[in-house]
Design a protein around this motif. Structure first.
Motif, PDB file in Angstrom:
ATOM      1  N   GLN A   1      -0.911   0.199  -9.074  1.00  0.00           N
ATOM      2  CA  GLN A   1      -2.290   0.008  -8.622  1.00  0.00           C
ATOM      3  C   GLN A   1      -3.043  -1.027  -9.464  1.00  0.00           C
ATOM      4  O   GLN A   1      -3.699  -1.916  -8.931  1.00  0.00           O
ATOM      5  CB  GLN A   1      -3.039   1.337  -8.649  1.00  0.00           C
ATOM      6  CG  GLN A   1      -4.446   1.267  -8.087  1.00  0.00           C
ATOM      7  CD  GLN A   1      -4.460   1.081  -6.593  1.00  0.00           C
ATOM      8  OE1 GLN A   1      -3.861   1.854  -5.882  1.00  0.00           O
ATOM      9  NE2 GLN A   1      -5.145   0.071  -6.115  1.00  0.00           N
TER      10      GLN A   1
ATOM     11  N   LEU B   1       1.419   0.564  -4.483  1.00  0.00           N
ATOM     12  CA  LEU B   1       0.104   0.946  -4.990  1.00  0.00           C
ATOM     13  C   LEU B   1       0.115   2.225  -5.817  1.00  0.00           C
ATOM     14  O   LEU B   1      -0.535   2.263  -6.859  1.00  0.00           O
ATOM     15  CB  LEU B   1      -0.915   1.045  -3.860  1.00  0.00           C
ATOM     16  CG  LEU B   1      -1.508  -0.287  -3.421  1.00  0.00           C
ATOM     17  CD1 LEU B   1      -2.560  -0.058  -2.336  1.00  0.00           C
ATOM     18  CD2 LEU B   1      -2.136  -1.051  -4.568  1.00  0.00           C
TER      19      LEU B   1
ATOM     20  N   GLU C   1       0.810  -1.212   0.000  1.00  0.00           N
ATOM     21  CA  GLU C   1       0.000   0.000   0.000  1.00  0.00           C
ATOM     22  C   GLU C   1       0.845   1.266   0.000  1.00  0.00           C
ATOM     23  O   GLU C   1       0.473   2.269  -0.607  1.00  0.00           O
ATOM     24  CB  GLU C   1      -0.949  -0.016   1.198  1.00  0.00           C
ATOM     25  CG  GLU C   1      -2.044  -1.054   1.034  1.00  0.00           C
ATOM     26  CD  GLU C   1      -2.928  -1.216   2.257  1.00  0.00           C
ATOM     27  OE1 GLU C   1      -2.632  -0.608   3.304  1.00  0.00           O
ATOM     28  OE2 GLU C   1      -3.915  -1.976   2.149  1.00  0.00           O
TER      29      GLU C   1
ATOM     30  N   ASN D   1      -4.349  -4.586  -7.936  1.00  0.00           N
ATOM     31  CA  ASN D   1      -5.793  -4.825  -7.882  1.00  0.00           C
ATOM     32  C   ASN D   1      -6.186  -6.082  -8.653  1.00  0.00           C
ATOM     33  O   ASN D   1      -7.050  -6.845  -8.213  1.00  0.00           O
ATOM     34  CB  ASN D   1      -6.561  -3.618  -8.407  1.00  0.00           C
ATOM     35  CG  ASN D   1      -6.556  -2.469  -7.423  1.00  0.00           C
ATOM     36  OD1 ASN D   1      -6.324  -2.648  -6.227  1.00  0.00           O
ATOM     37  ND2 ASN D   1      -6.813  -1.267  -7.925  1.00  0.00           N
TER      38      ASN D   1
END
Length: 101
Positions: free
Chosen positions: A77, A73, A69, A81
């Motif tokens: 990202q 991310l 994170e 995901n």
């Protein structure tokens, strides 16, 4: 004005009770770089070294989820995901990201 002998001894007693000492060796010239860096941030060399150690300990003790994170991310990202949507564990995602970064 120099400090009195009594003050010097009192300071030594306090420091012996309050602090552990660690000697750090750096390559010639690096000490000046570290001092300049610390001075730019209005802190002592000792304060800078302690801050750097604390920051590294904090980074080293992060969980896989926190590392993903905080470090990946923002840049990865979509990949993260997609892996999470497929049920891949954060440990597996982190391993993948480290291998291909």
């Amino acid at each position: 004005m120099p400090i009195s002998e009594a003050r010097r001894k009192a300071n030594e007693r306090y420091n012996a009770k309050a602090y552990d000492e660690i000697k750090v060796r750096v390559p010639k010239g690096h000490k000046a770089e570290l001092q300049a860096h610390a001075e730019q941030r209005n802190e002592s060399l000792n304060g800078f070294i302690n801050r750097a150690i604390d920051a590294q300990l904090e980074r080293d003790n992060r969980t896989a989820t926190e590392i993903i994170e905080q470090d990946y991310l923002p840049l990865e990202q979509t990949i993260v995901n997609q892996f999470r949507d497929e049920g891949t564990s954060d440990e597996e995602i982190l391993q993948f990201l480290r291998e291909f970064s």
